[in-house]
Each structure stands twice: as C-alpha cells, then as structure tokens.
Write a protein that holds these residues in place. Sequence first.
Motif, PDB file in Angstrom:
ATOM      1  N   PHE A 275      19.830  34.869 -33.325  1.00  0.00           N
ATOM      2  CA  PHE A 275      19.228  35.086 -34.646  1.00  0.00           C
ATOM      3  C   PHE A 275      17.734  35.381 -34.533  1.00  0.00           C
ATOM      4  O   PHE A 275      17.253  36.380 -35.043  1.00  0.00           O
ATOM      5  CB  PHE A 275      19.469  33.842 -35.514  1.00  0.00           C
ATOM      6  N   ASN A 278      17.147  38.594 -32.451  1.00  0.00           N
ATOM      7  CA  ASN A 278      17.856  39.811 -32.874  1.00  0.00           C
ATOM      8  C   ASN A 278      18.626  40.441 -31.719  1.00  0.00           C
ATOM      9  O   ASN A 278      18.558  41.660 -31.477  1.00  0.00           O
ATOM     10  CB  ASN A 278      16.877  40.844 -33.457  1.00  0.00           C
TER      11      ASN A 278
ATOM     12  N   HIS B 153      17.151  44.623 -43.660  1.00  0.00           N
ATOM     13  CA  HIS B 153      17.493  44.400 -42.250  1.00  0.00           C
ATOM     14  C   HIS B 153      19.011  44.357 -42.060  1.00  0.00           C
ATOM     15  O   HIS B 153      19.537  44.875 -41.065  1.00  0.00           O
ATOM     16  CB  HIS B 153      16.870  43.086 -41.784  1.00  0.00           C
ATOM     17  N   TYR B 260      24.105  41.126 -39.801  1.00  0.00           N
ATOM     18  CA  TYR B 260      24.097  39.765 -40.381  1.00  0.00           C
ATOM     19  C   TYR B 260      22.672  39.261 -40.511  1.00  0.00           C
ATOM     20  O   TYR B 260      21.824  39.506 -39.660  1.00  0.00           O
ATOM     21  CB  TYR B 260      24.954  38.806 -39.532  1.00  0.00           C
ATOM     22  N   VAL B 261      22.419  38.580 -41.595  1.00  0.00           N
ATOM     23  CA  VAL B 261      21.088  38.038 -41.839  1.00  0.00           C
ATOM     24  C   VAL B 261      21.137  36.615 -42.390  1.00  0.00           C
ATOM     25  O   VAL B 261      20.094  35.973 -42.522  1.00  0.00           O
ATOM     26  CB  VAL B 261      20.269  38.934 -42.791  1.00  0.00           C
ATOM     27  N   GLY B 283      21.577  41.868 -35.943  1.00  0.00           N
ATOM     28  CA  GLY B 283      20.786  41.351 -37.051  1.00  0.00           C
ATOM     29  C   GLY B 283      20.064  40.095 -36.649  1.00  0.00           C
ATOM     30  O   GLY B 283      19.588  39.964 -35.531  1.00  0.00           O
ATOM     31  N   GLY B 284      20.014  39.154 -37.596  1.00  0.00           N
ATOM     32  CA  GLY B 284      19.270  37.929 -37.369  1.00  0.00           C
ATOM     33  C   GLY B 284      18.052  37.915 -38.283  1.00  0.00           C
ATOM     34  O   GLY B 284      18.043  38.539 -39.360  1.00  0.00           O
ATOM     35  N   MET B 285      17.034  37.227 -37.826  1.00  0.00           N
ATOM     36  CA  MET B 285      15.817  37.115 -38.634  1.00  0.00           C
ATOM     37  C   MET B 285      15.170  38.490 -38.811  1.00  0.00           C
ATOM     38  O   MET B 285      15.002  39.229 -37.841  1.00  0.00           O
ATOM     39  CB  MET B 285      14.831  36.177 -37.923  1.00  0.00           C
ATOM     40  N   ALA B 286      14.826  38.821 -40.027  1.00  0.00           N
ATOM     41  CA  ALA B 286      14.261  40.148 -40.292  1.00  0.00           C
ATOM     42  C   ALA B 286      12.850  40.280 -39.729  1.00  0.00           C
ATOM     43  O   ALA B 286      12.029  39.373 -39.897  1.00  0.00           O
ATOM     44  CB  ALA B 286      14.236  40.405 -41.797  1.00  0.00           C
TER      45      ALA B 286
END
Lengths: 338, 338
Positions: A275, A278, B153, B260-261, B283-286
């Motif tokens: 996460f 990324n 994102h 995914y976010v 994805g993950g943290m924008a």
Amino acid sequence: MRATILHAPGDIRVEEWPDPVVERPTDAIVRVVAGCVCGSDLWSYRGVNDVPEPRTMGHEAIGVVEAVGAGVERVREGDFVVVPFNHCCGRCAHCRAGQTQGCVELAMTASGQAERTLVTNADATCFVLDEAPAPDRYAAVLALSDVLPTGYHAAISAGVTPGSTAVVVGDGAVGLCGVLSAQRLGAERIIALSRNPERQRLATAFGATDLVGERGDAAVAAVLELTDGVGADAVLECVGTEESMTTAFEAARPGATVGYVGVPHGAAVPWRVAFRNNIGLRGGMAPVIRYLPELVPAVLAGELDASAVFDLELPLADAAEGYRAMDERRAVKALLRP
Amino acid sequence: MRATILHAPGDIRVEEWPDPVVERPTDAIVRVVAGCVCGSDLWSYRGVNDVPEPRTMGHEAIGVVEAVGAGVERVREGDFVVVPFNHCCGRCAHCRAGQTQGCVELAMTASGQAERTLVTNADATCFVLDEAPAPDRYAAVLALSDVLPTGYHAAISAGVTPGSTAVVVGDGAVGLCGVLSAQRLGAERIIALSRNPERQRLATAFGATDLVGERGDAAVAAVLELTDGVGADAVLECVGTEESMTTAFEAARPGATVGYVGVPHGAAVPWRVAFRNNIGLRGGMAPVIRYLPELVPAVLAGELDASAVFDLELPLADAAEGYRAMDERRAVKALLRP
C-alpha cells in the motif's frame, strides 16, 4: 499407450493407459517426442494437492501430429508441433484480446508424460514448426510448451525494460527462465536469489549479474544494498509461497511491479508495504500462445536457449526417478523421452 | 487551539490542544480554513484500529500559511495552500520518480480537524494557489488534499482509458471520486456498485452510466450481464474489505487491473480468478503531490468538481456529529470549518 500415472502422493508409475482419441472435431492427437516434469506436478506428488484417483501426468510436450478431427484445418498429420500447456479457442473475446489463458474453452495438456496426448482446439493451440528439430534441439524446443514462456510472462508482467534492475525470486526452472527472459528484455542488472551452487551457475549462464544467497529479510537487505537503498525496478516472483511473495514485495522499489507466475500456495499480499510503496502485482498463468510467435523464432535461431534447465534426461519408463530427483532437488527439471 | 481529539473508540471531542509549532527548518504551520472527516478516520473511531492514547484527528486541510521555518523558500506566510495528506521531501529517489507516497521522509497531516496543522517539508508538499478561493469553492478545493486524488489514483491504477468500461466498487466519497475520475479519463461506460439512492444519485451526477445495487456474486453477475459476459476493462476498488476485493477481481475481464485505494482491512487476493484471468492489482496510497499539477487547474477552472461528496457541513465544534453521521452512513463526507 505407456503413460505416467500418479496413483497417490509419492506413488507414480509408468504403465498402460488408454490412448487419447479425437472426441471433438477440433481435437488433435500428438505423438509425444519429448515431455517433462513441472515443478507444479510436485504439488500433487507431494500430496499438497489432492489426488482423488489415478491420473495421467504432464502438461508439457512437443511431438508429431498423429490424428486430427474433421474440423481441424490448419494443423495436419505429420506436423511437428509445440503443444502449449493451455489450449485456447482463438475466437472468444479473451483470446482475441491476447488473454489466451482466460479462454472460455480453456483446457490443459493432460498426458505430456506419455506416448500420446490430446490437444483441444488444435488449430488455435498447436504451434507448427516448418520442420522437425534435430533431436539435440528437443530440449530447447520443449521449453516453449510452458517453462520458458512462463518465465517470460513473469518478466513481462514485472515490466522489465531495457536498462532496468530486475530481481528474480526462485531458482527453479521457471525462475531460471525468468532470468533468461529478463536478459532478453534488456535488464542491465539481474539479481538472482539462489543459495544452490549449481543453480547459481545456471542463473549466471542465463544472465544473472548478481547472486544473493540469503532469504527473507536478509535477502531484502542484500537487494537494497545492491540498489543504493532504492529497491528493484521489477521483481519476478517464481515460487508462490508466503515467504517468497513477501520478499518480492519488499525488494521492489516504490511503484514497481511484482510479476508472479508461481501458483500461489498460501501466498498473501503484504499489504503494508504494498500500500505505502504502491507495489503492483501482475501475472498468473502464462498466455503461452500469445508469446510463441515471438519466442519460437528466437529459440530456433539459437538466440534463446533454456535447454540447460533440463539437467536430467530419462526414458519415459523412468519417470518416477525424474519426480524423485526433482522432489529431492537433485535435479532442476527432468526431460522424459517416450 | 481548538482541535478534534479522539480519546477512545466512539469518544471524540473538540477541545483545547497545544498549537503545532515549527520544529524543523523545513516545516510550516497552516491555519486551517476547511478540513474534513475521512472514511479511514472511522477505522479508529470504530475501534478497528487501536487508539492507545488521545490524539488529534484529520489529515485533509486547506488553509493559509501562518509561519514557516528558516529553510522554507518557496512557500510564504499568507499563501493559500492545499495541504496533501502525505508530505514528501521532493528530493529522494522515490520522490524524483514520482512515487511521492514512498518518500523516505514520508509524514502525514495530523490535525486537519483543528485550527492549525503542521506541514513537514513544506516547500515540496504545499500546493500554493495564486489567490484564496471564494468560500463557496472551499469544498471543491479541499477535495484536492486527499479524496479526489485518491479516487483519481484508483482510476489511473486501474488503467482507465478513453472508451473503456470501468466498474467502481464502493460508493463512499473515494468511490464517488473514482467515478468522477473515470469520467475524466474518458471511460465510455462507468458501472457504479451502490444500493443507496442518495449515493446512486451522486454517482450518476459524477458520470456513472449504470448502477448495480447487488453485492457479491450477484453484483459480478450483473457486471458480466452488462458487458456481454466479458467483464470490465478496469475496476476501481475503493473499500478494502475481503468481499469488495473479491468482487473487484471477479468483475474484471482477463488481463484487466484492479486499482485499489482502500486501506486493506482483512482483504485477500482471490488467487484462483487472479491467476487464471491474469487480473493485476495496483494502487495503494495516492501520490497526491504527483497529481496536483494536473488536478488543481481543472478544479479551479470548474472542470472537475468533487464538492458534492461533502453533503454535511459543520462548524469544527460539531466534529463529533460529523463522525456520527458518517459512521451511521447518514452522510457521505463531513466538511468542518474552524
């Protein structure tokens, strides 16, 4: 025919079994010239996967077409073919999009470790060679049915690009083919995780520039050390366990992708690092048919040769020894000649 | 200052708290003009995440720079700024590669639901506006600190392209911003999964072309029905639970990517479908700072307006009601004005 039959975990025998026959007009029967044992065959051999009843084994094969159904037009009796382990129709929306492994009629080679095997949707599935390769090239050509395109899929999925730094987790036949594929895709630095001297030697021959013998956190630390603390641009995950997946994610630089091709067994995404950093995940079953138009000519021209992964060659009758040798990690991959 | 303090799960109060101060020469202090409550704040409010001691809340804010450290050069007192929830140095290898969320000095806004908040690495983090927006534009601008770039994102990570079909799993503020972002990226068809009439209305206003009220297997069946059995070209996963992740993978066509976010809570990759269908995960943290140069002008020009996700606006003193309303799903997202 003579076929390799798994009766129960650890109980594998070569014995008589009914010949496969053309059942649908799109089927073909191939006389196997060479087959082999896959690391994934060991999941059943070791009892990790269930073995509810005796079954033929082997999903990798090359050979000569012996019979075709009435609806087969392109492939002919006598053709020498590479048989991709996953058979595809070539017509559905997924095949047309190049996602042949997602074919609505997906089927698998089921008796590659035998004298004959059935190929469904033969026209779309078989890759016909202009002529039969010389016997000393069988190993290189056989690798095209699964292990080489699977390693290539790991490299493509991980996004290996010219000049990049790739890490390969797993020193089995697929991992080694991942090293070879990363080299083909132009990786400048290829860090292979292996502690086995013989496999280290093969990895180096296939293009690895650095070898890391550690595992887990120590392997991640070694990769970070080799990359100035940044991590790898691309990571090939060629094992499928929880530990290997975690190592893969942690060795990746932020924004990189883990290309995975090992059938996941207990693997989980390490969400915290995935996460924040990324780290993407891409891969799965290789779309072998999509890759063959590129890989076959390179193999036939001698530019791409994965044959060294076959470090044990046996007559079909000795298939059980092939399984034992791979189970005990005495061999990387066993080739069987009917 | 007055600040929103979480004492224990469910126990949130606005009370006096020490003002943040410039501790490092690269810090700035921003007087908050508008902050808000994030769905992720509810994880602590609900006790899913631990609350070991009382703490300030809120990682989204816009406001006016009140003080800067001696090393801050670009940002000046009096500047009106968007404060990205994740602060980045702008100099490390990850920042230079655009992976600002992977910054080696990563820090977060810690008191966005308060009168003042600290911004570390202010020069690289703050996005300075040429002039203060009119108060009726605060909501649209505030969305830039997290929720809009996070939805964006998801869409970018899922690989939404012009003409594509996107599915958005999750009808919270992030999911709704995902719909808006998919529209901005040119998706021709946007299927929003929502069973809440008010959120369905917002999704439609943001560009959703189809609404699916079912969940789980029934939602997947509905998506397949809408896509001729093929599945979606891109899937935005904006929840983070096991069920939502499974739905996302199963709604994707072979070769597609789940963007995914949502911070994963108990989520797991459904390996069988992921492996066979080659569904990627990204994805993950924008990396909010990476996206702002593109998103801020669009918001200021009125081309992109996520302000409708703020369906509740309260004075800071009533922050607890904002949490209650979101916890009970009476509100999508609560804006707080100090």
